[in-house]
Design an enzyme around this catalytic site. Structure first.
Site, PDB file in Angstrom:
ATOM      1  N   LYS A 117       0.818  -1.218   0.000  1.00  0.00           N
ATOM      2  CA  LYS A 117       0.000   0.000   0.000  1.00  0.00           C
ATOM      3  C   LYS A 117       0.846   1.260   0.000  1.00  0.00           C
ATOM      4  CE  LYS A 117      -4.330  -1.768   1.842  1.00  0.00           C
ATOM      5  NZ  LYS A 117      -5.252  -1.593   0.745  1.00  0.00           N
ATOM      6  N   LYS A 200      -4.473  -9.126  -6.183  1.00  0.00           N
ATOM      7  CA  LYS A 200      -5.816  -9.425  -5.691  1.00  0.00           C
ATOM      8  C   LYS A 200      -6.790  -8.317  -6.068  1.00  0.00           C
ATOM      9  CE  LYS A 200      -6.557  -7.587  -1.079  1.00  0.00           C
ATOM     10  NZ  LYS A 200      -7.880  -7.014  -1.359  1.00  0.00           N
ATOM     11  N   LYS A 203     -11.037  -3.009  -3.304  1.00  0.00           N
ATOM     12  CA  LYS A 203     -11.910  -1.832  -3.445  1.00  0.00           C
ATOM     13  C   LYS A 203     -11.135  -0.645  -3.979  1.00  0.00           C
ATOM     14  CE  LYS A 203     -13.661  -2.438   1.117  1.00  0.00           C
ATOM     15  NZ  LYS A 203     -12.464  -2.312   1.925  1.00  0.00           N
TER      16      LYS A 203
HETATM   17  P1  ATP Z   1      -8.602  -1.959   0.294  1.00  0.00           P
HETATM   18  O1  ATP Z   1      -8.221  -1.956  -1.151  1.00  0.00           O
HETATM   19  O2  ATP Z   1      -9.013  -0.611   0.796  1.00  0.00           O
HETATM   20  O3  ATP Z   1      -7.578  -2.628   1.195  1.00  0.00           O
HETATM   21  P2  ATP Z   1     -10.092  -4.422   0.222  1.00  0.00           P
HETATM   22  O4  ATP Z   1     -11.001  -4.685  -0.920  1.00  0.00           O
HETATM   23  O5  ATP Z   1      -8.780  -5.115   0.277  1.00  0.00           O
HETATM   24  O6  ATP Z   1      -9.931  -2.837   0.360  1.00  0.00           O
HETATM   25  P3  ATP Z   1     -10.478  -4.766   3.077  1.00  0.00           P
HETATM   26  O7  ATP Z   1     -11.423  -3.892   3.826  1.00  0.00           O
HETATM   27  O8  ATP Z   1      -9.015  -4.492   3.161  1.00  0.00           O
HETATM   28  O9  ATP Z   1     -10.930  -4.768   1.534  1.00  0.00           O
HETATM   29  O10 ATP Z   1     -10.716  -6.280   3.494  1.00  0.00           O
HETATM   30  C1  ATP Z   1     -11.959  -6.718   4.031  1.00  0.00           C
HETATM   31  C2  ATP Z   1     -12.032  -8.235   3.993  1.00  0.00           C
HETATM   32  O11 ATP Z   1     -12.185  -8.684   2.646  1.00  0.00           O
HETATM   33  C3  ATP Z   1     -10.783  -8.938   4.542  1.00  0.00           C
HETATM   34  O12 ATP Z   1     -11.175 -10.084   5.253  1.00  0.00           O
HETATM   35  C4  ATP Z   1     -10.038  -9.317   3.296  1.00  0.00           C
HETATM   36  O13 ATP Z   1      -9.183 -10.429   3.484  1.00  0.00           O
HETATM   37  C5  ATP Z   1     -11.191  -9.653   2.358  1.00  0.00           C
HETATM   38  N1  ATP Z   1     -10.789  -9.472   0.973  1.00  0.00           N
HETATM   39  C6  ATP Z   1     -10.425  -8.312   0.376  1.00  0.00           C
HETATM   40  N2  ATP Z   1     -10.125  -8.519  -0.900  1.00  0.00           N
HETATM   41  C7  ATP Z   1     -10.283  -9.861  -1.124  1.00  0.00           C
HETATM   42  C8  ATP Z   1     -10.115 -10.691  -2.256  1.00  0.00           C
HETATM   43  N3  ATP Z   1      -9.707 -10.172  -3.401  1.00  0.00           N
HETATM   44  N4  ATP Z   1     -10.373 -12.012  -2.131  1.00  0.00           N
HETATM   45  C9  ATP Z   1     -10.791 -12.536  -0.950  1.00  0.00           C
HETATM   46  N5  ATP Z   1     -10.959 -11.800   0.163  1.00  0.00           N
HETATM   47  C10 ATP Z   1     -10.716 -10.478   0.078  1.00  0.00           C
HETATM   48 MG    MG Z   2      -7.445  -4.648   1.841  1.00  0.00          MG
END
Ligand code: ATP
Ligand code: MG
Length: 338
Positions: A117, A200, A203
């Protein structure tokens, strides 16, 4: 360290750092719903984590309600799970400070999420982004949570939570914090970016085409899957044929997770299928599964006062669990309080 028996309790959370995406649903929310009812479950919208990178205040408030709407629409029930936003329960931040004094700088330096990040400009990253895993440990341990369902990307942070708990217990000669287990199961623990099978889905990823958003309409979902990067080969005859094909594997795993089945069963259903067959089938399945949730999310979002009421009530319940654990932590550390 011998572990005494802690009451089984689940904690997990999602950041309001942008609209919910398919990985959040398959890797987290859908699994939160699956656990609900089997033990005590606490699910948080972790707004204090979101502000580790810049968030427009108006978007943050809406984003917090959107994650809550996603929880509710997917089937989390405030009568069965505690649903709240993190900043309403100040014990998280208070325990995080104590954990900042337990965790070591060397541990934080090993966190791959910070490296990802912060990128090449780590000097300009917020101190909060660096300390994030310590707050996450506090989120979990302020409830003595024993199980944390997360996507695979969060495994390292849950392991750090265990390290912090173990060091606290050791330093103070207590057996106070549990050794929390990460729960990482099912076919979609790491949903990959649709444009780059080595990263991965997130968001906060820069292009909208790389992710399926929970609020995307049917046409957008179909277009994004149609344009998803793949190799030119058709699907293999057996699941072993996916091992060196990250993009193909990702689409099969998404299908399996949406359909509550396994990648093996998906391959058995579509052996040797071309993308012209599989991608539209995947899009249809995704729309069938996501449309009812997004419709319900919109319904909840239309009544923000109701969401706020649910979050405030959840926070009251969360505070009641956290308060004695924080008090006891202060007593152990020798901080005067109360
Ligand atoms: P950001 O990009 O802001 O980090 P994010 O999409 O990674 O957002 P988080 O809020 O960091 O979302 O993660 C929330 C939950 O969703 C965590 O349990 C994380 O492991 C899961 N998660 C996020 N992205 C994935 C993915 N691509 N596949 C499976 N689980 C995910
Ligand atoms: Mg995340």
């Amino acid at each position: 360290m011998t572990q005494t028996s802690f009451t089984p309790r689940v904690f997990s959370g999602i950041k309001p750092s942008g609209g919910l995406q398919l990985g959040n649903y398959l890797g987290a929310i859908k699994r939160f719903v699956g656990i609900q009812g089997s033990m005590e479950t606490i699910y948080c919208v972790v707004d204090l984590h979101a502000i580790t990178v810049w968030q427009d205040p108006k978007d943050l408030a809406n984003g917090t309600r959107e994650v809550a709407a996603g929880y509710l629409a997917a089937g989390l029930d405030p009568a069965k799970s505690i649903l709240f936003n993190q900043s309403r329960v100040s014990a998280h931040a208070e325990l995080a400070w104590i954990f900042n004094c337990v965790a070591r700088v060397g541990w934080m330096n090993r966190m791959t999420q910070f490296k990802d990040k912060a990128g090449s400009n780590a000097e300009k990253a917020s101190l909060g982004l660096y300390a994030y895993p310590s707050l996450m440990a506090a989120d979990i341990l302020i409830y003595h949570a024993t199980h944390v369902p997360v996507g695979e990307d969060q495994k390292q942070h849950v392991e750090l939570t265990r390290d912090i708990a173990a060091k606290f217990n050791h330093d103070y000669g207590v057996d106070f914090f549990p050794m929390t287990e990460p729960v990482i199961d099912g076919p979609a623990t790491r949903v990959m970016n649709l444009r780059d099978g080595t990263r991965k889905m997130s968001k906060s990823g820069e292009s909208d085409m790389e992710r399926i958003n929970m609020l995307d309409d049917a046409d957008t979902i179909a277009r994004k899957f149609r344009k998803a990067k793949t190799d030119p080969e058709p699907l293999p005859e057996t699941v072993e044929g996916l091992t060196t094909r990250p993009e193909a594997r990702n689409l099969v795993e998404i299908y399996a997770a949406l359909d509550d089945t396994t990648p093996e069963a998906v391959i058995a259903q579509y052996p040797g299928a071309g993308w012209g067959t599989f991608k539209p089938a995947l899009a249809d399945l995704a729309v069938a599964k996501l449309a009812p949730i997004s419709t319900d999310m919109a319904r909840f979002m239309a009544d923000p006062a109701e969401i706020d009421r649910i979050l405030a009530q959840g926070a009251d319940k969360a505070r009641a669990i956290a308060a004695p654990i924080l008090q006891k932590t202060h007593d152990i550390v020798g901080l005067l309080r109360g």
